[in-house]
Design an enzyme around this catalytic site. Structure first.
Site, short mmCIF file in Angstrom:
data_model
loop_
_atom_site.label_atom_id
_atom_site.label_comp_id
_atom_site.label_asym_id
_atom_site.label_seq_id
_atom_site.Cartn_x
_atom_site.Cartn_y
_atom_site.Cartn_z
N SER A 48 -27.12 57.85 -34.50
CA SER A 48 -28.09 56.81 -34.18
C SER A 48 -29.51 57.34 -34.37
O SER A 48 -29.78 58.53 -34.17
CB SER A 48 -27.90 56.40 -32.72
OG SER A 48 -29.00 55.66 -32.26
N TYR A 102 -26.31 58.57 -23.19
CA TYR A 102 -25.76 58.05 -24.44
C TYR A 102 -26.41 58.75 -25.64
O TYR A 102 -25.73 59.26 -26.53
CB TYR A 102 -25.98 56.54 -24.53
CG TYR A 102 -25.88 56.00 -25.93
CD1 TYR A 102 -24.65 55.79 -26.52
CD2 TYR A 102 -27.04 55.74 -26.68
CE1 TYR A 102 -24.56 55.33 -27.83
CE2 TYR A 102 -26.96 55.27 -27.97
CZ TYR A 102 -25.71 55.07 -28.55
OH TYR A 102 -25.64 54.63 -29.84
N LYS A 119 -25.01 61.56 -28.71
CA LYS A 119 -25.16 61.49 -30.17
C LYS A 119 -25.72 62.82 -30.71
O LYS A 119 -25.27 63.33 -31.73
CB LYS A 119 -26.06 60.32 -30.57
CG LYS A 119 -25.46 58.96 -30.31
CD LYS A 119 -24.17 58.73 -31.07
CE LYS A 119 -23.46 57.45 -30.72
NZ LYS A 119 -22.07 57.39 -31.20
N1 UFG Z 1 -35.38 43.21 -26.68
C1 UFG Z 1 -36.02 42.13 -26.08
N2 UFG Z 1 -35.26 41.28 -25.34
C2 UFG Z 1 -33.92 41.45 -25.16
C3 UFG Z 1 -33.28 42.55 -25.79
C4 UFG Z 1 -34.06 43.41 -26.55
O1 UFG Z 1 -37.22 41.95 -26.21
O2 UFG Z 1 -33.30 40.65 -24.45
C5 UFG Z 1 -36.20 44.12 -27.51
C6 UFG Z 1 -36.15 45.55 -27.03
O3 UFG Z 1 -37.11 45.77 -26.04
C7 UFG Z 1 -36.41 46.30 -28.33
C8 UFG Z 1 -35.77 45.41 -29.40
O4 UFG Z 1 -35.65 44.12 -28.81
O5 UFG Z 1 -37.78 46.37 -28.58
C9 UFG Z 1 -34.41 45.88 -29.82
O6 UFG Z 1 -33.62 46.07 -28.66
P1 UFG Z 1 -32.05 46.32 -28.71
O7 UFG Z 1 -31.57 46.47 -27.31
O8 UFG Z 1 -31.39 45.30 -29.57
O9 UFG Z 1 -31.94 47.71 -29.49
P2 UFG Z 1 -32.57 49.12 -29.13
O10 UFG Z 1 -33.50 49.46 -30.23
O11 UFG Z 1 -33.10 49.19 -27.77
O12 UFG Z 1 -31.25 50.01 -29.10
C10 UFG Z 1 -30.47 50.18 -30.24
C11 UFG Z 1 -29.01 50.38 -29.85
C12 UFG Z 1 -28.84 51.65 -29.08
C13 UFG Z 1 -29.49 52.79 -29.78
C14 UFG Z 1 -30.92 52.46 -30.10
C15 UFG Z 1 -31.58 53.53 -30.88
O13 UFG Z 1 -28.56 49.30 -29.07
O14 UFG Z 1 -27.45 51.90 -28.99
O15 UFG Z 1 -30.97 51.28 -30.89
O16 UFG Z 1 -30.74 53.93 -31.89
F1 UFG Z 1 -29.49 53.89 -28.99
#
Ligand code: UFG
Length: 341
Positions: A126, A151, A155
């Protein structure tokens, strides 16, 4: 004779899409999954799309004896190891579960590879290993940063375990693929993401809001140092990501690896903000997403996107699907799940 690939976690979101692309590329596949965070209907979807009765073994990779029996039952020379726990928040509450599941399973896979003569491993890593990089976009040379969750730490440790193992046992080869943010669904809408409970990730939360299951999508923060203030990610289409696994397996099967352990960024090279993604979804589907700005989510980074030059050149792979098409596929899948016309 066709090459066979063992896909652990093959009933999961990325595993199911990857199995489809492996079959399309001419591989045989055996799926292993304990169905702890996935459903058998994903395997049925993959069988329908491919027209192949892909063998499925309900086995937990933490159970080395049971996994060993799968190694004995089928003949394969490559493994794609997806099976792992993946919720950042849960990992903070249950670190031991994450270390046991994610590291124990990987060690079992590697020991069995060593002992039973299986050569090639592709591993689900990741972009979380980069933390919040100082310079963007991130290349494979960008230094890793201390993990901010158990988590993420699994990785990083997993990458190190693979690096050290293939160095010690030269019959083994490993490729780690560092995914950015996978989204979307197969164009058939027969497989897609199946989050359990309230989705933690942006796109499933967005499609569930559009479908009326959730009242309002919370946008976590509009005070980041980005053009519109919302956080930026590199959203990679799930079928493009699946194809990256196929080319990684091809590379090892064809003996093209340049070293025993390699790692690649798998993204699009394009950073998209949360607000831009919502707007793109609305454009692509004609459906409005009810949303409001709330405070930042703890642990979130501000912005990250990939430099994909190395993966493009070395793997001969490039993300192809347009963001709008990917978002439309996520919506088609959500509608199918909910019986919306
Ligand atoms: N977000 C919102 N509202 C929501 C959900 C997410 O605004 O309800 C925003 C988050 O703050 C972030 C973006 O959307 O800015 C993406 O969020 P995600 O949760 O979809 O993804 P992340 O980048 O936080 O996490 C993903 C994977 C993890 C991994 C990470 C980095 O889910 O497993 O990328 O690799 F660790």
């Amino acid at each position: 004779m066709k090459e066979c690939v063992l896909v652990t976690g093959g009933a999961g979101y990325i595993g199911s899409h990857t199995t489809v692309e492996l079959i399309a590329a001419g591989y045989d596949v055996v799926i292993v999954d304990n169905l702890s965070n996935s459903e058998f209907k994903a395997v049925e979807g993959v069988r329908t799309i491919t027209g192949v009765d892909i063998p499925f073994e309900q086995v937990d990779c933490g159970d080395k004896e049971a996994l060993g029996r799968v190694f004995d039952r089928y003949k394969f020379n490559s493994i794609i190891h997806f099976a792992a726990s993946k919720a950042v928040g849960e990992s903070v509450e249950k670190p031991l579960l994450y270390y046991r599941n994610n590291l124990g399973s990987l060690i079992n896979v590697l020991e069995l590879m060593r002992d039973k003569g299986v050569r090639n491993l592709v591993f689900s890593s990741s972009c979380t290993v980069y933390g919040q990089p100082e310079v963007l976009p991130v290349t494979e040379q960008t230094p890793r940063q201390p993990a901010t969750s158990p988590y993420g730490n699994t990785k990083q440790i997993s990458e190190d375990i693979i690096r050290d193992t293939v160095a010690a046992y030269p019959a083994l080869y490993g490729i780690a693929l560092r995914y950015f943010n996978p989204i979307g669904a197969h164009p058939s809408a027969l497989i897609g993401e199946l989050p359990k409970g309230v989705p933690g990730n942006l796109v499933p939360y967005m499609t569930q809001t559009a479908a009326g299951l959730r009242e309002c999508l919370s946008v976590f923060g509009d005070d980041y140092n980005t053009p519109d203030g919302s956080a930026i990610r590199d959203y990679i289409d799930i079928t493009d990501l699946a194809r990256a696994h196929v080319v990684a397996v091809d590379r090892m099967v064809q003996g093209k690896s340049k070293s025993h352990y390699e790692f690649f960024n798998v993204g699009t090279g394009r950073g998209v903000s949360v607000l831009e993604l919502i707007a793109a979804f609305e454009r692509a589907t004609g459906v409005k997403v009810n949303h409001r700005i709330v405070g930042r989510r703890a642990g979130d980074i501000e912005k990250i996107w990939a430099d994909t030059t190395f993966a493009n050149q070395e793997l001969g792979w490039k993300a192809q699907r347009k963001l709008e098409d990917t978002l439309a596929s996520a919506w088609a899948w959500e509608k199918k799940l909910r019986g919306i016309q």
